[in-house]
Design a protein around this motif. Structure first.
Motif, mmCIF file in Angstrom:
data_model
loop_
_atom_site.group_PDB
_atom_site.id
_atom_site.type_symbol
_atom_site.label_atom_id
_atom_site.label_comp_id
_atom_site.label_asym_id
_atom_site.label_seq_id
_atom_site.Cartn_x
_atom_site.Cartn_y
_atom_site.Cartn_z
ATOM 1 N N THR A 60 40.162 -7.784 -7.956
ATOM 2 C CA THR A 60 38.957 -7.771 -7.503
ATOM 3 C C THR A 60 37.902 -8.253 -7.928
ATOM 4 N N VAL A 61 36.686 -8.512 -7.233
ATOM 5 C CA VAL A 61 35.648 -9.497 -7.999
ATOM 6 C C VAL A 61 34.362 -8.480 -7.992
ATOM 7 N N PHE A 62 33.746 -8.583 -8.990
ATOM 8 C CA PHE A 62 32.473 -7.525 -9.131
ATOM 9 C C PHE A 62 31.382 -7.965 -8.268
ATOM 10 N N ILE A 63 30.806 -6.886 -7.431
ATOM 11 C CA ILE A 63 29.707 -6.999 -6.620
ATOM 12 C C ILE A 63 28.455 -6.476 -7.190
ATOM 13 N N ALA A 64 28.469 -5.025 -7.625
ATOM 14 C CA ALA A 64 27.331 -4.487 -8.217
ATOM 15 C C ALA A 64 27.882 -3.297 -8.765
ATOM 16 N N ASP A 65 26.745 -2.946 -9.626
ATOM 17 C CA ASP A 65 26.835 -1.270 -10.283
ATOM 18 C C ASP A 65 26.042 -0.475 -9.339
ATOM 19 N N GLY A 66 26.825 0.716 -8.757
ATOM 20 C CA GLY A 66 26.038 1.667 -8.227
ATOM 21 C C GLY A 66 25.830 2.645 -9.053
ATOM 22 N N PRO A 67 24.911 3.767 -8.644
ATOM 23 C CA PRO A 67 24.649 5.138 -9.872
ATOM 24 C C PRO A 67 25.871 5.501 -10.558
ATOM 25 N N LEU A 68 27.001 5.499 -9.775
ATOM 26 C CA LEU A 68 28.213 6.207 -10.506
ATOM 27 C C LEU A 68 29.183 5.319 -10.706
ATOM 28 N N SER A 69 29.322 4.292 -9.824
ATOM 29 C CA SER A 69 30.650 3.643 -9.599
ATOM 30 C C SER A 69 30.302 1.886 -9.652
ATOM 31 N N GLN A 70 31.214 1.321 -9.999
ATOM 32 C CA GLN A 70 31.056 -0.247 -9.855
ATOM 33 C C GLN A 70 31.876 -0.471 -8.606
ATOM 34 N N LEU A 71 31.038 -1.450 -7.711
ATOM 35 C CA LEU A 71 31.512 -1.625 -6.385
ATOM 36 C C LEU A 71 32.147 -3.191 -6.550
ATOM 37 N N ARG A 72 33.144 -3.286 -6.110
ATOM 38 C CA ARG A 72 34.057 -4.491 -6.332
ATOM 39 C C ARG A 72 34.774 -5.054 -4.794
#
Lengths: 145, 145
Positions: free
Chosen positions: A13-25
């Motif tokens: 996977t590739v990093f997209i963004a950090d949300g309030p709880l989770s890393q979105l990939r």
């Protein structure tokens, strides 16, 4: 201190963004519009073992991920949401946009065929998704009607 | 008036109980401890398209289903939660207890091999699960810690 997903998740996977709880990939598989949420909660393996607030936060992030897929990869015929973790135990939730006739249709994407990388386009796609995420109108669960 | 699941869901599952939002059903597949939640919401196909209160209620029912599986089918190594709906569009969520080495391990249960019915034992098992559900200590999401 800094959160790192399981090495197998990290590799696929590739990093997209950090949300309030989770890393979105972004799943690096050009066959499917496929996002993965990885809660930054040490040793979490099951959604239902998170505390209630974190469970609901994860649900809100799933809403956001689904909206992002629909906006960025339209048309999406069906969303598939899955928390499996049979191979990688670190809690992660898949949010996948499915299209009739896609490479695994109508079966599940997990374990289906061979991943096809976005290659050199992956970082750019992840950046575009991060910008689209910022531009989404609502970031939380809809209020009860 | 009375709710009926999609005929294909109906054929593969056995009624256990009606929860606040969803009908809880047992997948008639003796290979896996497998529950299916079918929200009694007309024309619903996607979890994230339910209103917020219903989304959280479904999440609470998933918590309950997971607790039921762990209590009744111990030991469970991993829970698999999935909302797919590629074949049956009526919104339904699978909550599956997985064991290392089970008939589909470590792959997903969906589309794996051939269902093995509980046969004449299915109604009795569904009744036992309904009683166990009533006996579960908590019926709602845990409070935020």
């Amino acid at each position: 201190m800094s959160f790192r997903p399981d090495p197998r998740l990290d590799a696929d996977t590739v990093f997209i963004a950090d949300g309030p709880l989770s890393q979105l990939r972004l799943m690096d598989d050009a066959r499917f519009p496929w996002l993965v949420l990885v809660p930054r909660v040490p040793n979490a393996t099951e959604w239902i073992d998170l505390d209630g607030a974190s469970q609901r936060l994860l649900l809100a992030e799933i809403n956001q991920s689904g909206a992002l897929l629909r906006q960025h990869f339209a048309p999406i015929d069906k969303l598939n949401i899955g928390a499996l973790g049979n191979i990688v135990r670190q809690l992660h939730v898949h949010v996948v946009g499915r299209r009739e006739g896609d490479a695994a249709w109508p079966g599940p994407v997990w374990g289906a065929g061979t991943r096809r990388s976005y290659g050199a386009d992956a970082p750019q796609l992840a950046s575009r998704l991060a910008r689209a995420l910022d531009a989404l109108p609502a970031k939380t669960l809809p209020a009860a009607r």
